[in-house]
Scaffold this motif. Structure first.
Motif, PDB file in Angstrom:
ATOM      1  N   LEU A 328     -30.236 -21.964  -5.003  1.00  0.00           N
ATOM      2  CA  LEU A 328     -28.833 -21.274  -5.178  1.00  0.00           C
ATOM      3  C   LEU A 328     -28.096 -21.137  -3.955  1.00  0.00           C
ATOM      4  O   LEU A 328     -28.821 -20.892  -3.062  1.00  0.00           O
ATOM      5  N   PRO A 329     -26.937 -21.292  -3.731  1.00  0.00           N
ATOM      6  CA  PRO A 329     -26.270 -21.204  -2.488  1.00  0.00           C
ATOM      7  C   PRO A 329     -26.307 -19.786  -2.071  1.00  0.00           C
ATOM      8  O   PRO A 329     -26.095 -18.908  -2.583  1.00  0.00           O
ATOM      9  N   SER A 330     -26.560 -19.875  -0.572  1.00  0.00           N
ATOM     10  CA  SER A 330     -26.575 -18.598   0.120  1.00  0.00           C
ATOM     11  C   SER A 330     -25.870 -18.360   1.433  1.00  0.00           C
ATOM     12  O   SER A 330     -25.981 -17.497   1.953  1.00  0.00           O
ATOM     13  N   GLY A 331     -24.997 -19.477   1.708  1.00  0.00           N
ATOM     14  CA  GLY A 331     -24.242 -19.471   2.692  1.00  0.00           C
ATOM     15  C   GLY A 331     -24.999 -19.414   4.078  1.00  0.00           C
ATOM     16  O   GLY A 331     -26.174 -19.885   4.281  1.00  0.00           O
ATOM     17  N   SER A 332     -24.520 -18.276   4.940  1.00  0.00           N
ATOM     18  CA  SER A 332     -25.521 -18.174   5.952  1.00  0.00           C
ATOM     19  C   SER A 332     -26.546 -17.148   6.080  1.00  0.00           C
ATOM     20  O   SER A 332     -27.071 -16.505   7.021  1.00  0.00           O
ATOM     21  N   GLY A 356     -26.011 -11.098  13.121  1.00  0.00           N
ATOM     22  CA  GLY A 356     -24.527 -11.281  13.477  1.00  0.00           C
ATOM     23  C   GLY A 356     -23.356 -11.110  12.547  1.00  0.00           C
ATOM     24  O   GLY A 356     -22.216 -10.969  12.743  1.00  0.00           O
ATOM     25  N   ASP A 357     -23.846 -10.840  11.160  1.00  0.00           N
ATOM     26  CA  ASP A 357     -22.939 -10.576  10.163  1.00  0.00           C
ATOM     27  C   ASP A 357     -23.261  -9.334   9.776  1.00  0.00           C
ATOM     28  O   ASP A 357     -22.730  -9.025   8.403  1.00  0.00           O
ATOM     29  N   GLY A 358     -24.081  -8.403  10.716  1.00  0.00           N
ATOM     30  CA  GLY A 358     -23.927  -7.004   9.903  1.00  0.00           C
ATOM     31  C   GLY A 358     -25.416  -6.855   9.459  1.00  0.00           C
ATOM     32  O   GLY A 358     -25.953  -5.607   9.266  1.00  0.00           O
ATOM     33  N   GLY A 359     -26.111  -7.689   9.164  1.00  0.00           N
ATOM     34  CA  GLY A 359     -27.505  -7.456   8.613  1.00  0.00           C
ATOM     35  C   GLY A 359     -27.494  -6.733   7.224  1.00  0.00           C
ATOM     36  O   GLY A 359     -26.480  -6.428   6.605  1.00  0.00           O
ATOM     37  N   GLY A 360     -28.699  -6.494   6.887  1.00  0.00           N
ATOM     38  CA  GLY A 360     -29.072  -5.788   5.810  1.00  0.00           C
ATOM     39  C   GLY A 360     -28.885  -6.801   4.435  1.00  0.00           C
ATOM     40  O   GLY A 360     -28.303  -7.762   4.358  1.00  0.00           O
ATOM     41  N   ARG A 361     -29.214  -5.994   3.133  1.00  0.00           N
ATOM     42  CA  ARG A 361     -29.219  -6.780   1.806  1.00  0.00           C
ATOM     43  C   ARG A 361     -27.978  -6.495   1.108  1.00  0.00           C
ATOM     44  O   ARG A 361     -27.343  -5.265   1.237  1.00  0.00           O
ATOM     45  N   ARG A 362     -27.508  -7.391   0.222  1.00  0.00           N
ATOM     46  CA  ARG A 362     -26.305  -7.220  -0.487  1.00  0.00           C
ATOM     47  C   ARG A 362     -26.407  -7.627  -1.811  1.00  0.00           C
ATOM     48  O   ARG A 362     -27.227  -8.663  -2.110  1.00  0.00           O
ATOM     49  N   ALA A 363     -26.092  -6.936  -2.816  1.00  0.00           N
ATOM     50  CA  ALA A 363     -26.298  -7.339  -4.387  1.00  0.00           C
ATOM     51  C   ALA A 363     -25.324  -8.495  -4.386  1.00  0.00           C
ATOM     52  O   ALA A 363     -24.144  -8.454  -4.001  1.00  0.00           O
TER      53      ALA A 363
END
Length: 670
Positions: A328-332, A356-363
């Motif tokens: 599944l695509p996930s970008g960076s 570098g993108d703020g870190g952390g998990r995102r739904a």
């Protein structure tokens, strides 16, 4: 949908879609505790809608209203097609279970004891699972529950479990049989019980059922191996076998009677995903990482979703017979996980962003095999501080369950949720809390009735005095301010509740560990990297979640100047300590021993050995060795129920160090 989420990784839970309110009253009868037969479901092909550009476009422009359901849903998060949900949370050293009827949350309760686990939900709003009764020598019994009828035990005695229910109110699971531990059965509407397959050597269990009454699970066979199994509506058994190893589990079944699950490889050192159909037989899902960390779901198209590990990163995938595996695509993103798929091929899960993108998990939501959508960017009037961390379930109407820093929430397409206030997380809690430290916390809220006013209350389980919370608000947006000083070290819970002038209330709560200067203690909350090398037969190779706090005897120091110790484990089983007999440390190591309840039953002993890695860049990971045992009733010999550091023949998901703390951490104070 098949919903595998557990707070930080996979519960294998089968859930069935849809809802019809009129059948609820049928559960009020004391014996016939589920509704009667319904019309046969439509053919599988009629249940599938073809995804296209219009649906992908809709998914990317959809706005969701937020509905708070309950605390973190580490025990279960189930969703049906009506947009109802059932959920279980490990909070405050115990388990709480709730049912959301589309407007309000109801407490599911128990059969009289202190332990209930939920496993299934159907379109009638019937919840099934297992619960402890109030007998002197408690039993763990399969149950069915509805809002109107409450909870009723299903026919059976001593130890039974209802694992799944279909829309015809047929329930599958297991209960004891003469001479063996458990036998797979189906409870039929009206009370009759259908044994599934021949009597196994020692155990069998059905874990999933479709609308036609076909079910999937596992059973042991000659030689002691456990094979994945399929049972038809008459209870006849088809042995699906394994992928060469000695353990295989049928976990998901669709309306084409196809099965997906997990199996050991021939060396019994790796877990592989599989797909089975009458035409193909058992087919290995060949993912790049070589094995499956999680087989999360199967839809009516025959599409399987799951996770693998490539290098050291989790990677979500989708598989179909003619196409094979597609990552599944996930970008960076640093890693990705998928937890459910609907019949429109829409999937939900999470990505972990790089630092570098703020870190952390995102739904996130994947509309078919396209780039993921961050659900946080599509919320209507979210409360302050709310972060959606993982999508847990999705139905065919696009309703989503998501884990957040404010607990489990429902995302309902559109701008209208319920009339209850929507709360964000408890903001301002430091990572380390000391006795006497002045805490100043806030909780943001929004309300769709801008003219209403709100009051707030708070409960701190340490029973220490604190000032009343204050509320400020304007035009349906507000904030609650809380202050508190803990007066004793220990494991506590804080619960903040906001009530509007129409009488609707919403609460958020968190477990909190409090340390004290000069008091040696071990605390932590998190997830271990893999399953147990040694475990009781039939336990899945699931990650183990832990929450613990215990004062330690360090040298001559007393452990009596603090609250009661807490040890709680969940994943392939649930364990809660009732007594800690030894708790001591030496250097960066600690050892805790005691007794407790395994899946609600007393008489089990545990030993925890913990290593604090220091929590610094490049330091060794925190480690936790967990061993749970009991004395064999016949011989008195110690029998191992779970040991995540057992030597040799270690069955692991992907040869990971099973004692390593993969998420969260440990804190050892000497």
């Amino acid at each position: 949908m098949q919903q595998p989420w557990s707070s930080n990784a996979g519960l294998r839970t089968h859930l069935i879609a849809g809802a019809v309110a009129g059948a609820l009253a049928a559960l009020a009868a004391p014996v016939a505790v589920w509704a009667g037969e319904q019309a046969a479901p439509a053919a599988a092909d009629a249940l599938v809608s073809s995804p296209g550009d219009t649906e992908a476009s809709r998914a990317r422009t959809c706005i969701y209203s937020v509905i708070n359901l309950g605390p973190e849903a580490g025990a279960a998060a189930l969703l049906n097609e009506r947009g109802q949900a059932a959920f279980g949370s490990f909070i405050g050293g115990g388990i709480t279970n709730g049912f959301f009827d589309g407007d309000r949350v109801h407490d599911i309760g128990s059969l009289g004891g202190s332990y209930t686990l939920i496993h299934g939900l159907n379109k009638q709003g019937v919840v099934v699972g297992e619960s402890e009764d109030a007998e002197q020598f408690s039993n763990i019994l399969a149950f069915a529950w509805t809002v109107g009828g409450g909870m009723h035990a299903l026919p059976g005695t001593t130890v039974s479990s209802a694992r799944a229910i279909n829309d015809r109110n047929q329930i599958v699971g297991q209960r004891p049989a003469p001479g063996i531990t458990a036998r797979a059965v189906r409870w039929n509407p009206g009370g009759a019980v259908t044994p599934l397959g021949p009597l196994p050597l020692s155990l069998s269990e059905a874990d999933a059922i479709n609308q036609q009454g076909f079910s999937a699970g596992y059973a042991d066979v000659a030689g002691g191996a456990i094979h994945a199994m399929l049972w038809d509506r008459a209870g006849n058994q088809t042995d699906l076998g394994t992928l060469g190893g000695t353990l295989a589990f049928g976990e998901h079944i669709n309306e084409r009677n196809e099965v997906a699950g997990e199996s050991d490889n021939a060396a019994n050192d790796k877990v592989l995903g599989f797909f089975w159909s009458r035409d193909s037989g058992m087919v290995q899902i060949n993912v790049e990482g070589g094995g499956s960390r999680l087989v999360a779901g199967l839809n009516n198209r025959g599409e399987v979703v799951g996770d693998t590990v490539i290098g050291e990163r989790s990677v979500a995938y989708q598989w179909a017979m003619g196409r094979g595996v597609v990552q599944l695509p996930s970008g960076s993103a640093v890693s990705s996980d998928v937890f459910d798929i609907n019949n429109r091929s829409e999937m939900v899960g999470m990505i972990e962003r790089p630092a570098g993108d703020g870190g952390g998990r995102r739904a996130v939501r994947w509309p078919a095999l396209t780039e993921p959508i961050d659900l946080n960017a599509h919320l209507y009037r979210p409360p302050a501080g709310l972060v959606l961390e993982a999508g847990a379930a999705i139905n065919d109407d696009g309703v989503i369950l998501a884990h957040s820093n404010a607990g489990l929430v429902m995302l309902r397409p559109g701008t209208r949720g319920t009339d209850a206030p929507v709360l964000g997380p408890l903001l301002g809690l430091p990572d380390v809390i000391e006795v006497g430290q002045d805490l100043a916390l806030t909780v943001g809220f929004v309300d769709n009735a801008a003219a209403q006013t709100h009051t707030a209350s708070v409960a701190w389980t340490d029973q220490c005095a604190s000032p009343a919370p204050t509320v400020s608000e304007a035009r349906g947006v507000g904030q609650v301010r809380l202050r508190h000083q803990f007066c004793a070290a220990g494991y506590y819970t804080v619960k903040a509740q906001v009530t509007d002038s129409g009488g609707r209330s919403t609460a958020v709560q968190r477990d909190i560990v409090v340390d004290a200067s000069g008091l040696a203690s071990l605390s932590g909350k998190g997830t271990l990297a893999g399953g147990g090398a040694a475990a009781a037969r039939g336990y899945r190779d699931l990650p183990l979640h832990f929450a613990l706090w215990a004062p330690l005897a360090s040298g001559t120091q007393s452990k009596s100047a603090a609250g009661s110790p807490v040890v709680m484990l969940s994943g392939p089983f649930h364990f809660r300590s009732d007594q800690v007999s030894t708790a001591a440390s030496s250097g960066q190591q600690a050892r805790i021993e005691g007794t407790g309840l395994l899946n609600g039953r007393a008489g089990y002993r545990f030993v925890l050995e913990a290593w604090d890695g220091g929590g610094k860049q490049g330091a060794s990971p925190d480690r936790l060795h967990v061993r749970v045992t009991h004395a064999d009733a016949a011989t008195g010999v110690e029998a191992v129920d779970y040991d995540n550091a057992a030597p040799a023949k270690a069955r692991t998901a992907l040869a990971l160090d099973r004692t390593a703390v993969a998420e969260g951490g440990l804190r050892l104070r000497n």
